[in-house]
Scaffold this active site. Structure first.
Site, PDB file in Angstrom:
ATOM      1  N   TYR A 142       0.603  -1.971  -0.124  1.00 49.61           N
ATOM      2  CA  TYR A 142       0.290  -0.171  -0.082  1.00 49.61           C
ATOM      3  C   TYR A 142       1.010   0.877   0.126  1.00 49.61           C
ATOM      4  O   TYR A 142       0.226   1.888  -0.914  1.00 49.61           O
ATOM      5  CB  TYR A 142      -1.116  -0.075   1.109  1.00 49.61           C
ATOM      6  CG  TYR A 142      -2.555  -0.918   1.307  1.00 49.61           C
ATOM      7  CD1 TYR A 142      -2.513  -1.879   0.639  1.00 49.61           C
ATOM      8  CD2 TYR A 142      -3.382  -0.242   1.107  1.00 49.61           C
ATOM      9  CE1 TYR A 142      -3.630  -2.649   0.435  1.00 49.61           C
ATOM     10  CE2 TYR A 142      -4.918  -0.288   0.698  1.00 49.61           C
ATOM     11  CZ  TYR A 142      -4.781  -1.399   1.029  1.00 49.61           C
ATOM     12  OH  TYR A 142      -5.884  -2.332   0.796  1.00 49.61           O
ATOM     13  N   LYS A 189       3.278 -15.788   2.629  1.00 52.36           N
ATOM     14  CA  LYS A 189       3.157 -16.050   1.440  1.00 52.36           C
ATOM     15  C   LYS A 189       4.701 -16.675   0.991  1.00 52.36           C
ATOM     16  O   LYS A 189       6.044 -16.108   0.660  1.00 52.36           O
ATOM     17  CB  LYS A 189       2.951 -15.598   0.132  1.00 52.36           C
ATOM     18  CG  LYS A 189       2.906 -15.830  -1.021  1.00 52.36           C
ATOM     19  CD  LYS A 189       1.753 -17.400  -1.262  1.00 52.36           C
ATOM     20  CE  LYS A 189       2.234 -17.991  -2.341  1.00 52.36           C
ATOM     21  NZ  LYS A 189       1.578 -19.086  -2.507  1.00 52.36           N
ATOM     22  N   ASP A 249     -12.588  -8.727   4.181  1.00 50.50           N
ATOM     23  CA  ASP A 249     -13.708  -8.897   3.624  1.00 50.50           C
ATOM     24  C   ASP A 249     -13.938 -10.250   3.195  1.00 50.50           C
ATOM     25  O   ASP A 249     -15.653 -10.038   3.503  1.00 50.50           O
ATOM     26  CB  ASP A 249     -12.840  -8.376   1.939  1.00 50.50           C
ATOM     27  CG  ASP A 249     -13.698  -6.948   2.004  1.00 50.50           C
ATOM     28  OD1 ASP A 249     -13.488  -6.108   2.457  1.00 50.50           O
ATOM     29  OD2 ASP A 249     -14.089  -6.227   1.108  1.00 50.50           O
TER      30      ASP A 249
HETATM   31  C1  IPM Z   1     -10.909  -0.747   3.909  1.00 47.71           C
HETATM   32  C2  IPM Z   1     -10.670   0.292   2.541  1.00 47.71           C
HETATM   33  C3  IPM Z   1      -9.224   0.512   2.433  1.00 47.71           C
HETATM   34  C4  IPM Z   1      -7.969  -0.329   2.367  1.00 47.71           C
HETATM   35  C5  IPM Z   1     -10.061   1.663   0.669  1.00 47.71           C
HETATM   36  C6  IPM Z   1     -10.946   2.319   0.350  1.00 47.71           C
HETATM   37  C7  IPM Z   1      -8.476   2.278   0.136  1.00 47.71           C
HETATM   38  O1  IPM Z   1     -10.431  -2.131   1.692  1.00 47.71           O
HETATM   39  O2  IPM Z   1     -10.650  -0.171   5.023  1.00 47.71           O
HETATM   40  O3  IPM Z   1     -10.443  -2.205   4.138  1.00 47.71           O
HETATM   41  O4  IPM Z   1      -8.176  -0.894   0.869  1.00 47.71           O
HETATM   42  O5  IPM Z   1      -7.628  -0.115   3.050  1.00 47.71           O
HETATM   43 MN    MN Z   2     -10.999  -3.587   2.211  1.00 48.57          MN
END
Ligand code: IPM
Ligand code: MN
Length: 355
Positions: A142, A189, A249
């Protein structure tokens, strides 16, 4: 106690779910004789429209000078379909994480007995799942070096980690495991990536200080499968920024709705509490979004930032009642009997008043 809380509602359904969480915080603090000083700041697309900046300095100042931050969501479809834009709403969230030093993101996954049928996964598999991810939040791919060629036919992102960045995540993971069922899983990984081998070595070297914690090292692709196959096997899971984003998620499916999942981002400055869901633009302004993830994030805030455990527990207990009584938004409703965002908030608020 006086609680100084900054609100960053953001975009899409953010303002609607934040409004309900504020209702609940007010009701709880009235019940327990606290007072709250609220401040509100701009973030995301709404901040871009007003100031040109998704995380204005004024918002950052406000966060630094608060005891805790309650965050809604960021994201706007107007930006999603145009990869050539130089500024994006999500950048606001990423800059906030970096500038506040929020290096760890705690994302619990739990189930409610009365919602087991809502999960697309079999009841017998999800029943009893109670795990927590510690996702690294200010490093990895990131925030690594990135670039593209002027011709736009080549691009790269890099994943980098320092030992100390891994250590502080592992420490949170080990400490949490100690308080829970003493099981820690390090997800990486390491069969392919150098950064993953650093994660593994670092965690291995810390094991001797936590002899009572049983550590497993698992590859991220296998965990993606096992989370659905046998989520009960896990307790505390630590992982890098991108793996954590993806797996949390996935894990939200276990509980039945993403609209239920809270999170806490902690680090060197003010902590931020936010639902894990996004800005859900399709639902914006319709009063249908599930406010429970944000309300449960507020509960985490009472517990972690203010050490107010009874307050936090009361919120969790009444949220759980609301689910049992099926006072839920349409994502959790059966037979089309759903309640609006504000009706769910009002119900919980009234129940707190009656406690
Ligand atoms: C999260 C979201 C964020 C991330 C996005 C909106 C930048 O998906 O908080 O999980 O990828 O961290
Ligand atoms: Mn996310």
């Amino acid at each position: 106690m006086n609680l100084k809380i900054a609100l960053l509602p953001g975009d899409g359904i953010g303002p609607e779910v934040i409004k309900e969480a504020v209702k609940i915080c007010e009701a709880i603090s009235k019940k327990f004789d606290h007072s709250i000083t609220w401040q509100e700041g701009l973030v995301g697309a709404s901040a871009i429209y007003k100031t040109g900046d998704p995380y204005p300095d004024a918002t950052h100042e406000m966060c630094i000078n608060s005891d805790a931050v309650l965050f809604g969501a960021v994201g706007d479809p107007k930006f999603d379909n145009n990869p050539s834009l130089s500024v994006r709403p999500e950048e606001g969230l990423l800059r906030m994480r970096k500038k506040l030093g929020l290096y760890a993101n705690l994302r619990p996954t739990f189930t409610f007995e009365s919602l087991l049928e809502m999960s697309p996964i079999k009841r017998s598999i999800v029943k009893g799942t109670n795990l927590i991810f510690v996702r690294e939040l200010t490093g990895g791919i990131y925030f690594g070096k990135r670039g593209k060629s002027p011709e736009n036919d080549y691009a790269f992102d890099t994943c980098e980690y320092k030992r100390e960045e891994v250590e502080r995540i592992a420490k949170i993971g080990f400490d949490l495991a100690r308080k829970r069922s003493k099981k820690l899983c390090c997800i990486d990984k390491a069969n392919v990536l150098e950064t993953s081998r650093l994660w593994r070595k670092t965690v291995q070297s810390m094991e001797r200080n936590y002899k009572d914690v049983e550590v497993s090292y698992e590859f991220v692709d296998a965990v993606a499968m096992r989370l659905i196959h046998s989520p009960n096997k896990y307790d505390v899971l630590i992982t890098s920024n991108l793996f954590g984003d993806i797996l949390t998620d996935e894990a939200s499916v276990i509980s039945g709705s993403m609209g239920l999942m809270p999170s806490a981002s902690i680090g060197s400055q003010t902590s931020v509490y936010e639902p894990i869901h996004g800005s859900f633009p399709e639902a914006k302004g319709k009063n249908i979004a599930n406010p429970l993830a944000t309300i449960l994030s507020a509960s985490m805030m009472f517990e972690r930032s203010f050490n107010l455990t009874k307050e936090a527990e009361m919120i969790r207990k009444i949220v759980s009642h609301s689910i049992e009584k099926k006072i839920v938004t349409e994502d959790l409703a059966e037979n089309n009997k759903s309640f609006s965002t504000s009706q769910v908030g009002d119900w919980i608020k009234e129940r707190i008043e009656k406690e």
